[in-house]
Design a protein around this motif. Structure first.
Motif, PDB file in Angstrom:
ATOM      1  N   ALA A 105       0.885  -1.092  -0.074  1.00 46.03           N
ATOM      2  CA  ALA A 105      -0.097  -0.164   0.154  1.00 46.03           C
ATOM      3  C   ALA A 105       0.895   1.170  -0.118  1.00 46.03           C
ATOM      4  CB  ALA A 105      -0.894  -0.092   1.368  1.00 46.03           C
ATOM      5  N   PHE A 106       0.682   2.043  -0.749  1.00 44.53           N
ATOM      6  CA  PHE A 106       1.255   3.442  -0.913  1.00 44.53           C
ATOM      7  C   PHE A 106       0.673   4.410  -0.300  1.00 44.53           C
ATOM      8  CE2 PHE A 106       4.483   2.164  -4.069  1.00 44.53           C
ATOM      9  CZ  PHE A 106       3.890   0.968  -4.440  1.00 44.53           C
ATOM     10  N   PHE A 107       1.111   5.147   0.629  1.00 40.87           N
ATOM     11  CA  PHE A 107       0.527   6.333   1.251  1.00 40.87           C
ATOM     12  C   PHE A 107       0.671   7.682   0.794  1.00 40.87           C
ATOM     13  CE2 PHE A 107      -1.326   4.759   5.454  1.00 40.87           C
ATOM     14  CZ  PHE A 107      -0.669   3.374   5.392  1.00 40.87           C
ATOM     15  N   GLY A 108      -0.176   8.583   0.945  1.00 45.80           N
ATOM     16  CA  GLY A 108      -0.125   9.733   0.539  1.00 45.80           C
ATOM     17  C   GLY A 108       0.467  10.655   1.318  1.00 45.80           C
ATOM     18  N   GLN A 109       0.942  11.848   1.255  1.00 47.70           N
ATOM     19  CA  GLN A 109       1.578  12.685   1.983  1.00 47.70           C
ATOM     20  C   GLN A 109       0.760  13.245   3.244  1.00 47.70           C
ATOM     21  OE1 GLN A 109       4.954  13.262   2.238  1.00 47.70           O
ATOM     22  NE2 GLN A 109       4.775  11.569   1.024  1.00 47.70           N
ATOM     23  N   GLY A 110      -0.514  13.088   3.188  1.00 41.18           N
ATOM     24  CA  GLY A 110      -1.348  13.342   4.441  1.00 41.18           C
ATOM     25  C   GLY A 110      -1.902  14.719   4.328  1.00 41.18           C
ATOM     26  N   THR A 111      -3.045  14.982   5.038  1.00 44.37           N
ATOM     27  CA  THR A 111      -3.576  16.387   5.001  1.00 44.37           C
ATOM     28  C   THR A 111      -3.664  16.645   6.626  1.00 44.37           C
ATOM     29  OG1 THR A 111      -5.116  16.280   3.130  1.00 44.37           O
ATOM     30  CG2 THR A 111      -5.634  17.762   5.070  1.00 44.37           C
ATOM     31  N   ARG A 112      -3.024  17.674   6.755  1.00 43.53           N
ATOM     32  CA  ARG A 112      -2.972  18.030   8.382  1.00 43.53           C
ATOM     33  C   ARG A 112      -4.317  18.986   8.490  1.00 43.53           C
ATOM     34  NH1 ARG A 112       0.306  17.400  12.260  1.00 43.53           N
ATOM     35  NH2 ARG A 112       2.039  16.735  10.883  1.00 43.53           N
ATOM     36  N   LEU A 113      -4.925  18.423   9.524  1.00 47.01           N
ATOM     37  CA  LEU A 113      -6.602  19.195   9.760  1.00 47.01           C
ATOM     38  C   LEU A 113      -6.178  19.699  11.202  1.00 47.01           C
ATOM     39  CD1 LEU A 113      -9.175  20.117   9.308  1.00 47.01           C
ATOM     40  CD2 LEU A 113      -9.734  17.854  10.510  1.00 47.01           C
ATOM     41  N   THR A 114      -6.616  20.925  11.127  1.00 47.84           N
ATOM     42  CA  THR A 114      -6.351  21.836  12.598  1.00 47.84           C
ATOM     43  C   THR A 114      -7.647  22.397  12.931  1.00 47.84           C
ATOM     44  OG1 THR A 114      -4.011  22.140  12.199  1.00 47.84           O
ATOM     45  CG2 THR A 114      -5.332  23.462  14.099  1.00 47.84           C
ATOM     46  N   VAL A 115      -8.295  21.927  13.975  1.00 53.25           N
ATOM     47  CA  VAL A 115      -9.486  22.500  14.256  1.00 53.25           C
ATOM     48  C   VAL A 115      -9.411  23.461  15.553  1.00 53.25           C
ATOM     49  CG1 VAL A 115     -11.858  21.965  14.897  1.00 53.25           C
ATOM     50  CG2 VAL A 115     -10.722  20.351  13.484  1.00 53.25           C
ATOM     51  N   VAL A 116      -9.900  24.609  15.090  1.00 52.34           N
ATOM     52  CA  VAL A 116      -9.441  25.892  16.064  1.00 52.34           C
ATOM     53  C   VAL A 116     -11.006  26.162  16.764  1.00 52.34           C
ATOM     54  CG1 VAL A 116      -7.518  26.457  15.343  1.00 52.34           C
ATOM     55  CG2 VAL A 116      -9.644  27.680  14.431  1.00 52.34           C
TER      56      VAL A 116
END
Lengths: 116, 113
Positions: A105-116
């Motif tokens: 499986a190949f992973f993407g670089q990701g999405t960093r979600l910040t909830v404020v």
């Protein structure tokens, strides 16, 4: 070589807002997986799709939904965001060969979600 | 069922060897090993399928003991680039059509000069 593309890379949202994360798998990969990783934590499986159908479900909150489209890209929709949803969200793809995890499986670089 | 990894963390000097273990209380179909550097995506190292096989990749190899439901990752003559968190991922022996890989909590490996 083409890799898994995720967008956006970073996202800042306020509590109770909605967010949509996108994942574009490697061409000809038919299986997509979503993972959530909190700081210093292991990746937690959320949901997976094989050939555009939901195939397995993990610890995905009811506030989240996802789908895989005809072009195999996938979107993770998150509503009524909470502070605890802040995390790195990874998408991975593989050529499912019938759906079992016997291929890389190949992973993407990701999405960093910040909830404020 | 989340696999259990040990140790949680290890510090090595360049050139030293290390073993990371992964065990499960459930029967396993396959074990996957990934390495993740801080803030980056996990990178695939290898898959071991049931049958007690061993695999190697440069100076990194692994074994899978299906009977004991355990896998071990062996890093020999460690290099600075080996630093990162190593995750094992396990798939239960539910037959074909299993779409869920469950990761362990990770082993943080630090290689120092």
């Amino acid at each position: 070589a083409a890799g898994v593309i995720q967008s956006p890379r970073h996202l800042i949202k306020e509590k109770r807002e909605t967010a949509t994360l996108k994942c574009y798998p490697i061409p000809r990969h038919d299986t997509v997986y979503w993972y959530q990783q909190g700081p210093g934590q292991d990746p937690q499986f959320l949901i997976s799709f094989y050939e555009k159908m939901q195939s397995d479900k993990g610890s995905i909150p009811d506030r989240f939904s996802a789908q895989q489209f005809s072009d195999y890209h996938s979107e993770l929709n998150m509503s009524s965001l909470e502070l605890g949803d802040s995390a790195l969200y990874f998408c991975a793809s593989s050529s499912g060969q019938g759906g079992s995890w016997n291929t890389e499986a190949f992973f993407g670089q990701g999405t960093r979600l910040t909830v404020v | 069922q989340q696999p259990v990894q040990s140790p949680q963390a290890v510090i090595l000097r360049e050139g030293e060897d290390a073993v990371i273990n992964c065990s499960s209380s459930k029967a396993l179909y396959s074990v996957h090993w990934y390495r993740q550097k801080h803030g980056e995506a996990p990178v695939f190292l290898m898959i071991l399928l049931k049958g007690g096989e061993q695999k190697g990749h440069d100076k990194i190899s692994a074994s899978f003991n299906e009977k004991k439901q355990q896998s071990s990752l062996y890093l020999t003559a460690s290099q600075l680039s080996y630093s990162g968190t190593y995750f094992c991922g396990t798939e239960k022996s539910s037959g074909a059509g299993s779409y869920q890989l469950t990761f362990g909590k990770g082993t943080k490996l630090s290689v120092i000069p």
